[in-house]
Design a protein around this motif. Structure first.
Motif, PDB file in Angstrom:
ATOM      1  N   ASP A  62      42.507  42.392  40.964  1.00  0.00           N
ATOM      2  CA  ASP A  62      42.627  41.953  42.354  1.00  0.00           C
ATOM      3  C   ASP A  62      44.017  42.185  42.937  1.00  0.00           C
ATOM      4  OD1 ASP A  62      39.936  40.645  42.811  1.00  0.00           O
ATOM      5  OD2 ASP A  62      40.591  39.587  41.015  1.00  0.00           O
ATOM      6  N   ASP A  74      48.400  44.702  46.494  1.00  0.00           N
ATOM      7  CA  ASP A  74      47.118  44.000  46.520  1.00  0.00           C
ATOM      8  C   ASP A  74      46.056  44.845  45.827  1.00  0.00           C
ATOM      9  OD1 ASP A  74      46.279  45.990  48.314  1.00  0.00           O
ATOM     10  OD2 ASP A  74      46.410  44.697  50.075  1.00  0.00           O
ATOM     11  N   GLY A  75      44.816  44.408  45.854  1.00  0.00           N
ATOM     12  CA  GLY A  75      43.750  45.117  45.157  1.00  0.00           C
ATOM     13  C   GLY A  75      43.475  46.499  45.706  1.00  0.00           C
ATOM     14  N   ARG A  76      43.880  46.757  46.957  1.00  0.00           N
ATOM     15  CA  ARG A  76      43.714  48.082  47.563  1.00  0.00           C
ATOM     16  C   ARG A  76      44.948  48.950  47.373  1.00  0.00           C
ATOM     17  NH1 ARG A  76      40.742  46.640  53.375  1.00  0.00           N
ATOM     18  NH2 ARG A  76      38.859  45.671  52.471  1.00  0.00           N
ATOM     19  N   LEU A  77      45.908  48.450  46.593  1.00  0.00           N
ATOM     20  CA  LEU A  77      47.151  49.148  46.267  1.00  0.00           C
ATOM     21  C   LEU A  77      48.100  49.249  47.459  1.00  0.00           C
ATOM     22  CD1 LEU A  77      45.798  52.018  43.968  1.00  0.00           C
ATOM     23  CD2 LEU A  77      46.429  49.672  43.370  1.00  0.00           C
ATOM     24  N   SER A  78      47.945  48.334  48.414  1.00  0.00           N
ATOM     25  CA  SER A  78      48.890  48.249  49.526  1.00  0.00           C
ATOM     26  C   SER A  78      50.029  47.307  49.132  1.00  0.00           C
ATOM     27  CB  SER A  78      48.200  47.714  50.781  1.00  0.00           C
ATOM     28  OG  SER A  78      47.186  48.600  51.207  1.00  0.00           O
TER      29      SER A  78
END
Length: 263
Positions: A62, A74-78
């Motif tokens: 996550d 974050d989980g979206r790699l941002s």
């Protein structure tokens, strides 16, 4: 009540000896997920290593505390948080490297590279099952491109010597010595976890952490429940609330099973 677990990679999720993910590790993550627990990575590794070396196989997380807390995603790699090393300290490290000749690894946000290849570098990279990073002859690029972690490879260096030349940095030894992770002062995994907690809305009492190395001690001490792997260092075990079995005896699974009473 625990709502989130932070996992180290090497020696915790991933077996140093087998260089891969054990079946019990998948079971451990599945167990946590089945209780609605959010799972996060907390590592000294760079995202490129994780992706290109497929260190986590099919495991999904996550969020990520990377480079010992210097970069959080974050989980979206941002990016959630970034804390590069002061340029003055990068310059001081470059001066040491030129004087003493050790191999030096720089980790930027989207790149990692070494000054040159030495037997010490090859030995330690082989121990952790990771390819040699690309060579960058012009290491001075680190003065104009933010560096989040530096790692010198040498048996001649000591934490005390490095600290005397890098007063704005923290120095952490690798498991078996011969290399160090150097990050901004106060920028350890604990700080990275705090940034993730703030982003996702967790309190300290809702967080657990599992690790085995020296760089895991701050997060193990900080978490409401800190777990040391049985294959971990003595200092890590002393810092923990619970010591599970070694990784080769499914210590991670047993550690999550212990935590499940607090889910």
């Amino acid at each position: 009540m625990i709502k989130a677990i932070f996992f180290d990679i090497d020696g915790t999720l991933r077996d140093f000896t087998e260089k891969g993910i054990r079946p019990g590790t998948y079971q451990a993550i599945d167990l946590a997920r089945s209780h609605g627990i959010q799972c996060f990575i907390a590592t000294g590794r760079h995202l490129l290593e994780i992706q290109e070396e497929n260190l986590l196989d099919r495991l999904i997380f996550d969020g990520y505390v990377l480079l010992n807390g210097s970069l959080c995603l974050d989980g979206r790699l941002s990016p959630i948080y970034e804390n590069p090393i002061p340029t003055s300290q990068v310059q001081a490290m470059l001066a040491l490297q030129k004087k003493l000749g050790f191999s030096l690894l720089f980790m930027e946000k989207n790149a990692l590279y070494v000054s040159h290849i030495t037997p010490q570098l090859e030995k330690l990279q082989a121990q952790i099952g990771t390819a040699i990073p690309p060579v960058e002859p012009y290491m001075e690029r680190g003065l104009t491109h933010p560096v989040y972690q530096m790692s010198p490879f040498s048996n001649q260096l000591t934490p005390e010597f490095l600290a005397s030349h890098l007063p704005l940095c923290d120095i952490t030894s690798w498991h078996d010595g011969g290399a160090f992770d150097i990050t901004p002062k106060g920028g350890d995994k604990q700080k990275g976890i705090k940034k993730i907690m703030k982003h996702y809305g967790f309190s300290r009492k809702e967080v657990a952490a599992i690790g085995d190395g020296y760089n895991d001690i701050p997060m193990i001490r900080y978490a409401a429940i800190g777990i040391a792997m049985g294959n971990g260092n003595r200092q890590v075990k002393e810092a923990a609330d619970f010591v599970t079995d070694p990784i080769e005896k499914d210590g991670l699974l047993h550690g999550v099973e212990y935590l499940s009473r607090f889910f």
